[in-house]
Scaffold this active site. Structure first.
Site, mmCIF file in Angstrom:
data_model
loop_
_atom_site.group_PDB
_atom_site.id
_atom_site.type_symbol
_atom_site.label_atom_id
_atom_site.label_comp_id
_atom_site.label_asym_id
_atom_site.label_seq_id
_atom_site.Cartn_x
_atom_site.Cartn_y
_atom_site.Cartn_z
ATOM 1 N N SER A 176 19.374 15.154 64.854
ATOM 2 C CA SER A 176 20.461 14.198 65.023
ATOM 3 C C SER A 176 21.518 14.822 65.917
ATOM 4 O O SER A 176 21.725 16.038 65.910
ATOM 5 C CB SER A 176 21.073 13.850 63.666
ATOM 6 O OG SER A 176 22.318 13.204 63.820
ATOM 7 N N SER A 177 22.229 13.992 66.647
ATOM 8 C CA SER A 177 23.278 14.502 67.522
ATOM 9 C C SER A 177 24.464 15.061 66.751
ATOM 10 O O SER A 177 25.323 15.729 67.326
ATOM 11 C CB SER A 177 23.756 13.400 68.470
ATOM 12 O OG SER A 177 24.216 12.281 67.741
ATOM 13 N N CYS A 178 24.521 14.832 65.430
ATOM 14 C CA CYS A 178 25.626 15.385 64.634
ATOM 15 C C CYS A 178 25.506 16.897 64.462
ATOM 16 O O CYS A 178 26.392 17.535 63.901
ATOM 17 C CB CYS A 178 25.705 14.709 63.274
ATOM 18 S SG CYS A 178 24.402 15.173 62.131
ATOM 19 N N HIS B 93 24.808 3.115 59.122
ATOM 20 C CA HIS B 93 25.562 3.561 60.289
ATOM 21 C C HIS B 93 26.385 2.401 60.853
ATOM 22 O O HIS B 93 26.235 1.253 60.443
ATOM 23 C CB HIS B 93 24.614 4.127 61.340
ATOM 24 C CG HIS B 93 24.011 5.436 60.946
ATOM 25 N ND1 HIS B 93 22.709 5.559 60.522
ATOM 26 C CD2 HIS B 93 24.555 6.680 60.887
ATOM 27 C CE1 HIS B 93 22.469 6.838 60.220
ATOM 28 N NE2 HIS B 93 23.563 7.529 60.432
ATOM 29 N N LYS C 170 19.903 19.915 59.463
ATOM 30 C CA LYS C 170 19.159 19.652 60.694
ATOM 31 C C LYS C 170 19.158 20.875 61.626
ATOM 32 O O LYS C 170 18.160 21.145 62.303
ATOM 33 C CB LYS C 170 19.736 18.419 61.407
ATOM 34 C CG LYS C 170 19.377 17.117 60.721
ATOM 35 C CD LYS C 170 17.885 16.884 60.719
ATOM 36 C CE LYS C 170 17.484 15.581 60.084
ATOM 37 N NZ LYS C 170 16.018 15.377 60.100
ATOM 38 N N TYR D 265 24.586 17.244 56.299
ATOM 39 C CA TYR D 265 23.397 16.763 56.998
ATOM 40 C C TYR D 265 23.160 17.586 58.260
ATOM 41 O O TYR D 265 22.029 17.982 58.563
ATOM 42 C CB TYR D 265 23.589 15.286 57.347
ATOM 43 C CG TYR D 265 22.445 14.646 58.085
ATOM 44 C CD1 TYR D 265 21.253 14.346 57.429
ATOM 45 C CD2 TYR D 265 22.556 14.307 59.432
ATOM 46 C CE1 TYR D 265 20.203 13.737 58.103
ATOM 47 C CE2 TYR D 265 21.527 13.697 60.105
ATOM 48 C CZ TYR D 265 20.351 13.413 59.438
ATOM 49 O OH TYR D 265 19.313 12.813 60.107
#
Length: 315
Positions: free
Chosen positions: A108-110, A180, A141, A137
């Site tokens: 994920s881009s987070c 989201h 990741k 999260y």
């Protein structure tokens, strides 16, 4: 991969996993292996190992994860870090142990720092503090990326890491509390339209900028990378363009045909100010997104309407 290859898609009932299964089917791959959570709990190490020992998949798409928006990440931090660490650790290890040829790990881009330079390149990983509202999260990741890199270095396991931007599309979660921003917005505007309400309330100031990629594009990119990319560095997957939450709200209002006004709840958090991925590495590998945001929103809303009785939209 060839069309007879045994391919395991972990998380096939999720947004991304479902799109990968659809795309593989469209491309003629028929030897697909899927398991529901009831059939296989990926957080249970012994069960996952027994599954890989019995089935011996050649290629693995690891799209299974516990996911959610700001509210869900803030409310269930222990579940987000525990479940995601367990899922990816079990699947990556068992895939290597039982001879899988290749694994694609979806992150994920987070994972990137809250204040990362925009657009965010893959080299920004671990260069600054994370966004606090989803760090549980994100940390999980990041660990998955590092596990893939470690297994490649120590064991020569062909594991690649793919980082998508914000995704949307058919099969999304439309729960108002745990989804989201985009699917929640579609549902909010739709229900306000049905109720004849004069306004829709949107969280935050409307100023954060976000990038949105249709999940069918994501599936296509993931399969493309599975077949053409084999290296340690992670690869961003996105559109390369962003817009403000306020612009998104206007676009959703237009697609849903809601005629009321948009009001912003300034007491709610904005999250990361901007999150646009640098997709030059992916573009250099020969892949670019094709689905426009308006077309993608329209088709997603049509899917939402067609599946209103079954869609995940509690809350």
């Amino acid at each position: 991969m060839n069309q007879d290859s045994k391919i395991y898609v972990a998380g096939h009932r999720g947004l991304v996993g479902g799109a990968i299964v659809r795309r593989l089917g469209d491309l003629g791959f028929r030897n697909l292996l899927v398991k529901t959570h009831a059939e296989l709990d990926l957080t249970e190490q012994s069960a996952v190992d027994a599954f890989f020992a019995a089935e011996q998949p050649e290629y693995v798409f690891l799209a299974a994860a516990k996911v959610g928006g700001i509210h869900a990440n803030n409310t269930y931090p222990a579940q987000f870090i525990r479940d995601n660490l367990a899922i990816q650790t079990n699947v990556i290890h068992s895939a290597w142990r039982h001879g899988a040829k290749k694994l694609a790990f979806l992150g994920s881009s987070c994972i990137y720092p809250k204040m990362a330079q925009q657009p965010i390149s893959e080299d920004s990983l671990l260069t600054g503090p994370l966004e606090p509202t989803n760090e549980w999260y994100a940390v999980a990741k990041i660990a998955g990326i590092k596990q893939c890199q470690a297994y490649r270095r120590q064991y020569g396991f062909d594991a690649i890491s793919i980082m998508p931007t914000n995704l949307y599309g058919p099969g999304d979660n439309f729960d108002l509390q745990n989804s989201h921003v985009l699917p929640a917005m579609i549902r909010k505007f739709h229900e306000a339209k049905l109720a004849g309400e004069p306004q829709v309330v949107v969280w935050g100031t409307g100023t954060p900028r976000r990038e949105f990629l249709h999940v069918d594009d994501m599936a296509d990119a993931t399969i493309y990378l599975m077949e053409s990319y084999s290296d340690e560095p992670l690869v961003n997957v996105g559109v390369g363009e962003d817009l403000t939450i306020a612009q998104l709200a206007e676009l959703v209002r237009d697609v849903v045909r809601f005629e009321g006004e948009i009001v912003y709840d300034l007491t709610k958090p904005d999250g990361t100010p901007r999150k646009l991925l640098d997709v030059s590495r992916l573009n250099g590998l020969g892949w670019k997104a094709r689905v426009s945001l308006r077309d993608g929103l329209s088709s997603t809303y049509e899917w939402f309407l067609a599946n209103a009785s079954e869609v995940r939209k509690s809350g």
